[in-house]
Design an enzyme around this catalytic site. Structure first.
Site: not given
Ligand code: ATP
Ligand code: MG
Length: 568
Positions: A37, A262, A272
């Protein structure tokens, strides 16, 4: 257990893919996607997901798409899109021409929603967000059906079209899936599919004032693109029935969602939202501050993509959450930099040394090897002269017994140069501070060894004062003092755990002249001081270095200790 050629067991995701290839579940095809995102910069947790998605695709002759999950216009910006593309490329992965945006599918998602309305599987609901929450029930109690749940297909079609046309206020209506208000899975209790939001989208502008929710958009985007394995993190496990429900109801191509744990790292926050808070409230100097766990921060700090990829390989993927020690990441950084970083001499806190018996106008060019780990890198010349700088903390006026560095009357080796002996200490009359050392050198010890076999225990780095370049050196420590930044007293948040001494800027560093022309991003080992990288703030006349990591490998030490404990 399924294994690869070299008999290492496959992780559960790769094992699933091997099985799907054997049964030709998706016609022998493997297609993944990395779906960020664009509401912040990528962090080391995303690197795990990137390495997994692109890695799996490469290994099985498949492809991996880069898809921006840009369904939330209020938090998303073009700056984030650009930084994400740059970071994925920097990590070493390539999406070729498969760059997609969920926003490209808005029209099709709208049509899918209309289809669900027509088969009686979606309805327009006029409850407010709070009312919807109140109707949802709890884990132990079923929810209550919305009074709008029985609207006719015609009325729903009309209201949904008018939602799109902009007739209604934000938050006044939503489109919901009609599933089961008594489902034990709360996400299945008539989840919201579309909401009204009069906001300008960074790609579609003002074309839309209704936006799809993640659960509705994500699976259908996967389906539209022909993804086979939709890899996501564990917190989406409860969303899987919903992912499947939309695809099944619409009877479209059906990828499979697989969840993995994760990445969590000690001394680090990987969200983020939290990282944005650090940036917006000025706790750090931007998303690429070298203390940040963002890929742009780690890059600026001097981390290599290879080190990050090796780290991701090593931690692997599992089905249960765990916390990885940040020392392990640093271990991979050292391991990689040890092979590639040229050795140079830099004095961070200079103390002047005058070699009294060295001819005043003489300058010698001494040979210095560039990298003992890589003979092919050859050697360079470094100037030696009568006045030098050594590290201030390499001198003690009243040393303890086991002090092998400089002290009155003590002899040490200067790396690549000569043995010197300290003969006199000059102090500031007012403060008593040591401002200069006088030494003598032994001309017989050129190159750093004595013909008479005399041994010295200490070897110091140094630079020639007349030839040295000025440098600012930024030493970093952990951004969070606590291993678990979220562990705070009630009422406080993770910011309370910030390390107040996470950066120490040394303004009067002196580096050897071979570093003239060092460009941002170049990496070096400063002998005895660690690995350093030229910062983008650096310029020809004013060099700036970031310390990437110190030389002490606490992970290797921990491991040695463990092995010892186990009698290995
Ligand atoms: P955040 O909690 O940091 O905002 P998010 O999951 O909302 O992370 P996205 O931009 O939606 O962020 O993530 C893109 C991809 O990266 C998704 O498939 C998500 O599952 C993966 N991802 C995000 N954080 C991690 C992590 N700590 N370890 C492994 N994969 C991750
Ligand atoms: Mg997300």
């Amino acid at each position: 257990m399924t294994t690869t050629d070299n008999d290492t067991p496959l992780d559960f995701i790769r094992a699933t893919i091997v099985k799907d290839l054997e049964t030709s579940k998706y016609g022998g095809k493997v297609q993944t996607r990395f779906p960020p995102e664009p509401n912040g910069y990528l962090h080391i947790g995303h690197a795990k997901s990137i390495c997994l998605n692109f890695g799996v695709a490469n290994e099985f002759n498949g492809v991996c798409n880069l898809r921006f999950d840009d369904t939330n216009p209020s938090k998303e910006e073009i700056e984030y899109v650009q930084s994400i593309e740059e970071d994925v490329r920097w990590l070493g992965f390539d999406w070729d021409d498969r760059l997609y945006f969920a926003s490209d599918y808005f029209e099709r998602l709208y049509d899918f929603a209309v289809q669900l309305i027509k088969i009686g599987r979606a309805y327009v609901c006029d409850l407010s967000a709070d009312e919807i929450r109140a109707h949802r029930g709890t884990l132990t109690e079923p929810g209550t059906e919305s009074p709008y749940r029985q609207r006719s297909v015609e009325e729903n079609l009309d209201l949904f079209a008018r939602m799109r046309a902009g007739e209604f206020e934000d938050g006044s209506r939503v489109l919901r899936a009609k599933i089961d208000m008594a489902s034990p899975n709360l996400l299945m209790r008539d989840p919201v599919m579309f909401r009204i939001l009069h906001a300008t989208h960074h790609r579609t502008g003002d074309e839309w004032c209704i936006y799809p929710m993640y659960d509705f958009a994500h699976g259908l985007s996967d389906s539209i693109e022909g993804v086979t394995h939709s890899l996501c993190t564990l917190e989406f496990e409860n969303n899987r029935p919903l992912y499947d429900w939309f695809l099944d109801q619409l009877a479209v191509y059906h990828p499979q969602q697989i969840e993995f744990a994760r990445l969590n790292l000690t001394h680090t926050v990987l969200s983020k939202r939290k990282l944005r808070k650090l940036v917006e409230q000025g706790y750090v100097n931007g998303w690429d501050d070298p203390r940040m766990p963002t890929l742009s921060g780690l890059r600026r700090r001097g981390y290599t993509p290879e080190a990050i990829r090796n780290f991701c390989d090593r931690i692997g993927v599992a089905k249960t959450n765990s916390v990885v020690e940040i020392d392990l990441l640093e271990h991979f950084v050292r391991q990689d930099l040890n092979l590639r970083a040229p050795r140079v001499m830099a004095v961070l806190n200079p103390l002047r040394v005058v070699i009294d018996n060295y001819p005043e106008d003489q300058v010698e060019e001494l040979d210095a090897r560039n990298n003992p780990e890589d003979a092919g890198t050859g050697s360079r010349k470094i100037p030696f002269s009568r006045v030098l700088y050594v590290e201030r903390d390499d001198f003690l006026e009243e040393p303890p017994k086991k002090w092998f560095r400089l002290a009155p009357g003590r002899e040490v080796r200067l790396k690549h140069a000569y043995y010197i002996t300290c003969t006199r200490v000059v102090k500031d009359e007012n403060t008593g501070e040591v401002i200069e050392l006088h030494c003598t050198y032994d001309p017989e010890t050129r190159g750093g060894s004595s013909p008479d076999g005399r041994k010295v225990r200490g070897t110091l780095h140094w630079v020639s004062a007349a030839h040295a370049l000025d440098a600012e050196v930024r030493l970093y420590d952990r951004l969070f003092a606590s291993p678990n930044p979220d562990d705070v007293e009630e009422g406080a948040d993770f910011v309370a755990n910030l390390n107040p001494n996470s950066v120490n800027i040394l303004k009067s560093g002196k580096v050897e002249p071979s570093l003239a022309g060092a460009l941002p991003g170049m990496r070096y080992q400063f002998l005895r001081k660690g690995y350093f990288c030229v910062d983008p703030d650096s310029s020809e006349g004013a060099l700036v270095f970031n310390r990437t990591v110190s030389l002490r490998d606490s992970w290797a030490k921990i491991k040695r200790g463990l092995n010892k404990g186990q009698g290995k």
